[in-house]
Each structure stands twice: as structure tokens, then as C-alpha cells.
Design an enzyme around this catalytic site. Structure first.
Site, short mmCIF file in Angstrom:
data_model
loop_
_atom_site.label_atom_id
_atom_site.label_comp_id
_atom_site.label_asym_id
_atom_site.label_seq_id
_atom_site.Cartn_x
_atom_site.Cartn_y
_atom_site.Cartn_z
N CYS A 259 0.80 -1.22 0.00
CA CYS A 259 0.00 0.00 0.00
C CYS A 259 0.84 1.28 0.00
O CYS A 259 0.55 2.18 -0.78
CB CYS A 259 -0.99 0.00 1.15
SG CYS A 259 -1.02 -1.47 2.14
N ARG A 288 7.72 -11.10 5.19
CA ARG A 288 7.50 -10.86 6.62
C ARG A 288 8.34 -11.83 7.43
O ARG A 288 8.32 -13.03 7.20
CB ARG A 288 6.02 -10.99 6.98
CG ARG A 288 5.24 -9.89 6.29
CD ARG A 288 3.77 -9.92 6.61
NE ARG A 288 3.08 -8.97 5.75
CZ ARG A 288 1.77 -8.94 5.54
NH1 ARG A 288 1.01 -9.82 6.16
NH2 ARG A 288 1.23 -8.05 4.74
N GLN A 306 0.96 -11.57 -2.89
CA GLN A 306 -0.38 -10.99 -2.75
C GLN A 306 -0.91 -10.61 -4.12
O GLN A 306 -0.21 -9.99 -4.91
CB GLN A 306 -0.33 -9.74 -1.87
CG GLN A 306 -0.06 -10.07 -0.42
CD GLN A 306 -0.10 -8.81 0.45
OE1 GLN A 306 0.15 -7.72 -0.01
NE2 GLN A 306 -0.41 -8.99 1.72
N ASP A 308 -2.74 -8.14 -4.96
CA ASP A 308 -3.14 -6.97 -4.20
C ASP A 308 -3.81 -5.93 -5.09
O ASP A 308 -3.55 -5.88 -6.29
CB ASP A 308 -1.89 -6.36 -3.55
CG ASP A 308 -2.21 -5.70 -2.23
OD1 ASP A 308 -3.39 -5.69 -1.83
OD2 ASP A 308 -1.27 -5.20 -1.58
N HIS A 310 -5.40 -1.66 -4.61
CA HIS A 310 -5.78 -0.51 -3.78
C HIS A 310 -6.64 0.44 -4.58
O HIS A 310 -6.27 0.80 -5.70
CB HIS A 310 -4.53 0.19 -3.25
CG HIS A 310 -3.75 -0.67 -2.32
ND1 HIS A 310 -2.62 -1.34 -2.70
CD2 HIS A 310 -4.00 -1.02 -1.03
CE1 HIS A 310 -2.18 -2.07 -1.69
NE2 HIS A 310 -2.99 -1.89 -0.65
N LYS A 394 -13.92 -3.53 7.86
CA LYS A 394 -13.67 -4.40 6.70
C LYS A 394 -14.75 -5.46 6.54
O LYS A 394 -15.54 -5.70 7.46
CB LYS A 394 -12.29 -5.04 6.80
CG LYS A 394 -12.03 -5.73 8.12
CD LYS A 394 -10.59 -6.24 8.22
CE LYS A 394 -10.38 -6.91 9.56
NZ LYS A 394 -9.39 -7.95 9.58
N HIS A 440 -8.21 -1.64 0.55
CA HIS A 440 -7.27 -2.74 0.25
C HIS A 440 -8.12 -3.94 -0.11
O HIS A 440 -9.05 -4.27 0.62
CB HIS A 440 -6.43 -3.15 1.46
CG HIS A 440 -5.79 -2.02 2.20
ND1 HIS A 440 -4.48 -1.69 2.07
CD2 HIS A 440 -6.29 -1.18 3.12
CE1 HIS A 440 -4.18 -0.69 2.87
NE2 HIS A 440 -5.25 -0.36 3.53
ZN ZN Z 1 -2.85 -2.66 1.26
#
Ligand code: ZN
Length: 565
Positions: A259, A288, A306, A308, A310, A394, A440
Site C-alpha cells: 500500500c 515478513r 499478494q 493486491d 488498492h 472491513k 485494500h
Molecule cells: Zn494494502
């Protein structure tokens, strides 16, 4: 009570309820202790106790009274000392007249309330007192316990099925991914077969996103620490970051999320309200630094891919934008036969201090989610009071797999905090600077997590469009090989993933190999097929389909692939 009946020297220590049952840690000293072979004997005594319908009753006692009752049990005395120090009420529960235990309570009226057959002793293990290896080693007896025998039986069946589908075993058998000691734990290496599936899944997610107006972006995997200091992640997650020192002694980090990088693309221009929503999407790895003890197969890894995305939008656009993500998630999981239940993860109304961002924005976002959930799934949703992230509410989707297990999969998260920390802006109709909201939204979440769930959901029987090998060509003898090669080439030209098994083995062995790899189809080639210009098609679950022309085979396979059946 049953253990004490058979092993009078046993010293019970701690025995909490856990998910699906309980355990009890017991010190048997150097005298006899049970093994799993003794479970039937113990269970028989447990049933005997139940049939007597012994009443449970409790007594509040002082610490001194409690210590006197457990004079011979140093473990219980330690627990009593602690309870006394913490100023807690001490209660003793009696089962009938003779057996009693130190217990916080929560009991039925009598042992007769327990349904016969609703429990089962499960396994036995060693455990240190209080989990500390400096302490005495105790024997831990695990039991399963449910309300009814039917629930217990269903759980046992599910566990047996789960064991057969373990993604770590199937991943190896189907040659999808591997781990290397040199590379390290938690860092899966994807083989060509595994990569094919990953890419196909990712292409599918992208095709759904594209329809909803997403654009792809690309970012590097490292960043100066400054980015995370500004975004607030450094303060919160510094321990989980892989850090890198450059030759100039500057501190960089591997990205643990995308992000802040994506936000910098947003911030690269002064944005107008007319440009919003901006929808950025990227499938990329994040890293991580988890403790190695927590790593397990693909379910927990250090390198996480991910899928991902946004969305940068106005508060008034939240409902519409989350609706678009919902549409993608619904289509994606529906394709694989997962049934989804959304959870509305909202603030804990009693702890407003836990959440960042203004009340007005939160209320708007929570209202948007509520409207969406009502419109989309009526009564089938879970209220997750207090489950919101500190930065926004969320929607978490829970997926039920083919053997009835529930997994948390996709999420749609609203974020008020990062746009503020990273000072994102747009110019409104009135020419004023306003703050966008971020959403997200990873669909698979992480490809690794999704793959682990998906492998176990399908038991490795992937649908045709995701099978690394879609069909195997099996010539019976050398004489059939030239024809088999020509079939292989024809199918390859049609983008069908085909393998030719021309090993010097019998047909039976070749079929067993195809089954072992869970190849959806195989085509047998013998004298008749060569003479007729056909193949004889078989399917891994449907069995023999029959002799057909190559053109018909191509039509059948390409349709099945296209329909993602
Ligand atoms: Zn994010």
C-alpha cells in the site's frame, strides 16, 4: 476421575477446554502411565461415570481450605497460590461425593447430561508443567468432545479426509512446490507445474479486475525506511520487517505490504476528483519475518505473493467500490464451489480509543458496508463486532470448503489512516484539498494461502483449466508411438497442456502414473486408434469415455477449459 480410578497415583495438574474438546496434563511420576492402548479402558470408565448421573456441585473455599484439600498436589497448590495473589475467587467442583477438582466452573447439572458417544480420547503427548522445559514433564491426554455423537463422528470423518488432502503431501506428490534447506524454511520454490497454476489463477483474478476498471502498476520490492516511518508501519511492525543495509549504510527494508508504494504512485500527481476512483492492482511478493516455529507448508510463509489492489476514492464512492470488489470475489470463489459468508468487521463500540481516524468517516464506511451486505447477502452474514482493523472497518469472507472446514479468505478493507499518514489529497469540485479513502482488496489474499486451501479443497483434483498436465497420451506399444506424437503436437498447437508417456511400461502402469499425478484425462492409443485415426479417452473420475475423433477431443477439452468447469 476415570484416570484416578485406574491410576490412583496420578496427580492431575491443569486441564482446560480447547477447540473440539479438552486436554488434561497429569503427573504419573515413575509409576505406571497410560498409553493410547489404554483409551478403551478409560473411555469405558468414563461411560460408567456418565451412566451414574453424578451431580456436579461447587463450593467457594478460602485459599487455606483449598491448599488443605490439595495437600498432596504441589501443582494445584501453585495454582491456588496464584489465584490468591490475583485476589480471585477459588472454587472446587465435586463430581458425586468422592471426586473433586479445582475449577473455575461452567458445568452441566450431572454427568448424565453428557451424551454417550459424544466424546473420545484422542491422543497422548508429553508436556512440561506450564510449558516450561525446566519444569517436570507431564503426560497430556487429549480428548475430543461435542454435544452429540453425530457431531463427533462428522468431525472424525472430516479429520481423516483432511489428512488425505494435506497440501504439504499433495504438493510434493503432484510436484507443485518444494523447499530447500539452503534457501530456508518458509520460502517455497514453485516448480513449473505449480507456477502454471499460480499464473492461471492470477490471470483469472486480473480478467475479473479488468472488467471493473482496474489498472496494473509495478513497484520494487525494497524501499528506504523513510516510507514506512511516514506510513506508520515502522513503529508498528518493525520486528516483522526484513531490513537491508546498503553499501552507503542507508537502511532499507523488504516490503511487507504494497500500500505505501502504491500510495506513492497516487501521490506522484495532484489528483482531481474527476480521476477518482483510481484502482491500482498488482500481484507481487511481500516479505515478513515470522518466527520459524510458526511456519507450516504454504499456510504460513516468509515470502507471500499478494494479488493486491488498492482503490483510492471518495467516501461517497465506498459502497460502489466495495460492491465491485465483492462482485470479483463472488465470481472467483463461486468458480471453485466455495460457499462464502461475509463477516462485517466493525468497531468495538466500547473501545473507541482503539481506532484511528474520525468518527464521521468510520460511521460512513460502516454504513456503506452494512448497506452492501444487506443488498448482497441478506441474512447470511456474521457480525464481527470489535473485529475491525485499527485503521478502518472491513468485510472478511469466510469460505466453506468441500469437507466442511471454514477458512478466512478474501477481505475488503477500508483505510482512513494511510491516506492521512501519507498526506494523500485530491482537489474537489469546490477547488478544496480533500483526503481520499483507500480500500485494500486482495482476492486470493495470498496465492500461497489460497493454494494451500485450494489443494485441500480439491484433494489435488484440479479442474481441467488449472491442471498442469491436462491430458496424457498413452501409446500401448512402440508401433503406436509415431501416431501418439502427432496427436500430442496437434493438441499442443491448440494450447492444450499435453504429455506423452512413451516409457517402456505396460498400459496399466501408465494409467496408474496418470492417476497418481491426478491428470484429468488420458488418451489410449492402440492398433484400432491408429487404424481409425481416433483416441480412446478416459477421465480420472468418470472412467472410460470412449473412442473419438481427434477433432471431437479438441472441442471437448477446449470447451471445458473455457468454461472453467
Ligand atoms: Zn494494502
Amino acid at each position: 476421575m476415570a484416570v484416578k480410578h485406574h491410576y490412583p497415583h496420578a496427580v492431575p495438574t491443569l486441564g482446560p477446554a480447547i477447540e473440539h474438546g479438552f486436554y488434561y496434563d497429569i503427573d504419573f511420576g515413575n509409576a505406571g502411565k497410560p498409553s493410547a492402548e489404554d483409551f478403551p479402558k478409560l473411555e469405558a470408565t468414563m461411560h460408567e461415570i456418565i451412566s451414574q448421573a453424578l451431580p456436579f456441585h461447587h463450593e467457594e473455599v478460602t485459599a487455606d481450605q483449598a491448599r488443605a484439600l490439595f495437600e498432596m498436589n504441589p501443582y494445584k497448590r501453585e495454582l491456588i497460590d496464584n489465584l490468591e495473589k490475583e485476589g480471585k475467587t477459588i472454587t472446587i467442583y465435586y463430581t458425586g461425593d468422592t471426586f473433586f477438582d479445582l475449577c473455575g466452573g461452567g458445568h452441566t447439572d450431572t454427568t448424565g447430561d453428557i451424551a454417550p458417544g459424544s466424546f473420545k480420547l484422542d491422543k497422548i503427548a508429553g508436556a512440561y508443567w506450564r510449558g516450561d522445559e525446566k519444569n517436570a514433564m507431564l503426560t497430556r491426554i487429549y480428548g475430543l468432545a461435542f454435544d452429540t455423537k453425530e457431531e463427533l463422528d462428522a468431525y472424525i470423518t472430516q479429520q481423516e479426509e483432511a489428512k488425505k488432502r494435506d497440501h504439504r503431501i499433495l504438493g510434493k506428490q503432484l510436484k507443485l512446490f518444494t523447499f530447500s534447506e539452503l534457501v530456508g524454511p518458509g520460502l517455497p520454490l514453485w516448480t513449473p507445474r505449480g507456477t502454471l497454476i499460480r499464473e492461471a489463477l492470477n490471470d483469472y483474478v486480473w480478467s475479473l479486475r479488468k472488467q471493473q476498471g482496474y489498472q496494473r502498476v509495478t513497484i520494487p520490492h525494497i524501499t528506504k525506511s523513510d516510507l514506512y516511518i511516514k506510513s506508520g508501519h515502522w513503529a508498528k511492525y518493525a520486528e516483522d520487517l526484513f531490513k537491508i543495509e546498503t553499501r552507503d549504510k542507508h537502511l532499507f527494508a523488504m516490503k511487507p505490504m504494497n500500500c505505501p508504494h502504491h500510495a506513492q504512485i497516487y501521490a506522484s500527481e495532484l489528483r482531481s476528483y474527476k480521476e477518482l476512483p483510481l484502482r491500482f492492482s498488482e500481484t507481487t511478493m511481500v516479505y515478513r519475518d515470522e518466527q520459524s516455529g510458526e511456519l507450516s507448508g504454504l499456510a504460513r510463509v516468509l515470502s507471500i505473493t499478494q494479488d493486491d489492489a488498492h482503490v483510492f476514492c471518495r467516501e461517497s464512492q465506498l459502497e460502489e467500490e466495495m460492491g465491485r470488489v465483492w462482485q470479483i470475489i463472488e465470481t472467483f470463489y463461486g468458480t471453485f464451489g466455495f460457499s462464502l459468508t461475509p463477516r462485517f468487521s466493525r468497531r468495538d463500540p466500547n473501545a473507541p480509543e482503539k481506532y484511528m481516524g474520525g468518527d464521521e468517516g468510520w460511521t460512513k464506511a460502516e454504513t456503506a458496508i452494512k448497506n452492501l451486505i444487506h443488498a448482497k447477502s441478506a441474512d447470511n452474514w456474521i457480525d464481527g463486532e470489535g473485529e475491525a482493523a485499527f485503521y478502518g472497518p472491513k468485510i472478511d469472507f469466510m469460505a466453506k470448503d468441500s469437507i466442511g472446514r471454514t477458512w478466512q479468505v478474501a477481505t475488503i478493507q477500508v483505510d482512513f489512516v494511510q491516506p492521512t499518514n501519507l498526506e494523500l489529497e485530491y482537489v474537489s469540485e469546490e477547488g478544496k484539498r480533500e483526503r481520499p479513502v483507500m480500500i485494500h482488496c486482495a482476492v486470493m489474499g495470498s496465492i500461497e494461502r489460497f493454494m494451500s486451501t485450494f489443494i485441500e479443497h480439491t484433494g489435488g483434483n484440479f479442474p481441467l483449466w488449472l491442471s498442469p498436465t491436462q491430458i496424457s497420451i498413452l501409446p500401448i506399444a512402440d508401433a503406436h508411438k509415431a501416431y501418439a506424437v502427432s496427436i500430442k503436437n496437434t493438441l499442443s498447437e491448440k494450447d492444450i497442456r499435453v504429455e506423452l508417456d512413451d516409457a517402456k511400461e505396460g498400459l496399466g502402469k501408465k494409467i496408474r502414473n496418470a492417476r497418481e499425478m491426478k491428470t484429468p484425462y488420458w488418451a489410449v492409443i492402440g492398433d484400432a486408434e491408429v487404424a481409425n485415426g481416433t483416441v480412446t479417452l478416459e477421465h480420472r473420475t468418470e472412467g472410460k469415455i470412449g473412442e473419438m475423433k481427434v477433432d471431437d477431443l479438441i472441442t471437448r477439452l477446449t470447451n471445458e477449459i473455457k468454461e472453467k468447469k
